[in-house]
Enzyme design. Structure first.
Site, PDB file in Angstrom:
ATOM      1  N   HIS A  94     -17.439  -2.629 -30.957  1.00 46.98           N
ATOM      2  CA  HIS A  94     -18.202  -3.719 -30.340  1.00 46.98           C
ATOM      3  C   HIS A  94     -18.924  -4.495 -31.444  1.00 46.98           C
ATOM      4  O   HIS A  94     -19.325  -3.907 -32.457  1.00 46.98           O
ATOM      5  CB  HIS A  94     -19.213  -3.146 -29.345  1.00 46.98           C
ATOM      6  CG  HIS A  94     -19.902  -4.225 -28.573  1.00 46.98           C
ATOM      7  ND1 HIS A  94     -21.013  -4.870 -29.063  1.00 46.98           N
ATOM      8  CD2 HIS A  94     -19.606  -4.806 -27.381  1.00 46.98           C
ATOM      9  CE1 HIS A  94     -21.379  -5.797 -28.182  1.00 46.98           C
ATOM     10  NE2 HIS A  94     -20.551  -5.783 -27.163  1.00 46.98           N
ATOM     11  N   GLU A 170     -14.410 -11.080 -27.845  1.00 46.99           N
ATOM     12  CA  GLU A 170     -15.781 -11.496 -27.569  1.00 46.99           C
ATOM     13  C   GLU A 170     -16.303 -12.328 -28.739  1.00 46.99           C
ATOM     14  O   GLU A 170     -16.677 -11.767 -29.778  1.00 46.99           O
ATOM     15  CB  GLU A 170     -16.679 -10.269 -27.397  1.00 46.99           C
ATOM     16  CG  GLU A 170     -16.244  -9.338 -26.293  1.00 46.99           C
ATOM     17  CD  GLU A 170     -17.354  -8.384 -25.891  1.00 46.99           C
ATOM     18  OE1 GLU A 170     -17.799  -8.448 -24.749  1.00 46.99           O
ATOM     19  OE2 GLU A 170     -17.810  -7.598 -26.740  1.00 46.99           O
TER      20      GLU A 170
HETATM   21  P1  PGA Z   1     -23.067 -10.213 -22.403  1.00 47.79           P
HETATM   22  O1  PGA Z   1     -22.498  -9.019 -23.324  1.00 47.79           O
HETATM   23  O2  PGA Z   1     -22.170 -10.280 -21.185  1.00 47.79           O
HETATM   24  O3  PGA Z   1     -24.467  -9.793 -22.058  1.00 47.79           O
HETATM   25  O4  PGA Z   1     -23.003 -11.451 -23.209  1.00 47.79           O
HETATM   26  C1  PGA Z   1     -21.125  -8.832 -23.488  1.00 47.79           C
HETATM   27  C2  PGA Z   1     -20.873  -7.672 -24.420  1.00 47.79           C
HETATM   28  O5  PGA Z   1     -21.662  -7.448 -25.335  1.00 47.79           O
HETATM   29  O6  PGA Z   1     -19.879  -6.956 -24.265  1.00 47.79           O
END
Ligand code: PGA
Length: 257
Positions: A94, A170
């Site tokens: 992550h 992401e």
């Molecule tokens: P968020 O986080 O939806 O709060 O932006 C996503 C993540 O960190 O996986």
């Protein structure tokens, strides 16, 4: 198969976890969909038990996994410990692990390997930061993050990877900021990642993550090559989690109308 995965980060206590599952008791998850949550390590046992008690099909994921199965690795979470608890998958790399805890492409690949070797599902996170995007480096950053994990994938049967290895794209600048990538950016990024994977011989599912909310997920989830989402903030409350699942299961026509 479409997937909704909640990343609970360093939030919630045991009663919160129990209440979440109680509130979602009877939640219908269509056979073509999968739901998961990733609680912090000390809450995994409570989450597994609560899911069982409420007959929930929500899968419990770890947020991280050690790249060695055991040994002198203070603070790490071992694969045997996860399996013993009934945890069946894990996030790897992550962006908060990359940003704050020194995760590199090499260590991430090792984590991915041990998880896959032991039958765990892997949600492998990639994504560029704001500076990289501004300098037009999205493609090279994602390529180098993907290259390492695809090398690991190459050590397993291809058919197994389609089920067990999922990429979560992401963009770091969209995580927890309230700024979502716009639909065109999501479409372009996912198409790029999909083609890159295909060239290496893999048709992996790709989740989008970064400020996904019930009010934007309908459209995001219908974008080509988006197979669901990894959601932080909006996955914490049962009501909002349920609303996200409804966005994912809703047909395309109802999003456009
Ligand atoms: P968020 O986080 O939806 O709060 O932006 C996503 C993540 O960190 O996986």
């Amino acid at each position: 198969m479409a997937l909704l995965a909640g990343n609970w980060k360093l939030f919630k206590t045991r009663p919160d976890v129990e209440a979440f599952f109680k509130e979602l008791e009877g939640l219908e998850i269509p056979a073509s969909h999968k739901c998961a949550v990733a609680p912090s390590p000390v809450l995994l046992e409570t989450a597994v038990r609560s899911a069982k008690n409420t007959q929930s099909a929500i899968q419990i994921l770890s947020q991280n996994i050690a790249y060695k199965s055991e040994g002198a690795f203070t603070g790490e979470i071992g694969v045997k410990q996860l399996l013993e608890l009934g945890v069946s998958g894990t996030l790897v790399a992550h962006s908060e692990r990359r940003q704050f805890f020194g995760e590199t492409d090499a260590t991430a690949a090792e984590r991915c390997k041990i998880a896959l070797e032991n039958g765990l599902d892997v949600l492998f996170c990639i994504g560029e930061n704001l500076e990289e995007r501004r300098h037009g480096r999205f493609e090279s950053v994602c390529e180098s993050q993907l290259e390492e994990v695809l090398k690991v994938a190459g050590q397993f049967p291809k058919s197994m990877m389609t089920e067990k290895l999922i990429i979560a794209y992401e963009p770091v600048w969209a995580i927890g900021t309230g700024v979502t990538a716009n639909n065109q950016e999501i479409q372009d990024s996912h198409s790029f990642i999909h083609s890159f994977n295909l060239k290496a011989g893999y048709d992996l599912k790709i989740l989008y993550g970064g400020s996904v909310k019930p009010d934007n997920f309908g459209a995001i989830s219908k974008t080509p090559h988006v197979s669901g989402a990894l959601v932080g903030g909006a996955s914490l409350e049962a009501k909002s989690y349920k609303a996200l699942l409804e966005c994912l299961t809703r047909p395309l026509s109802s999003v456009n109308s």
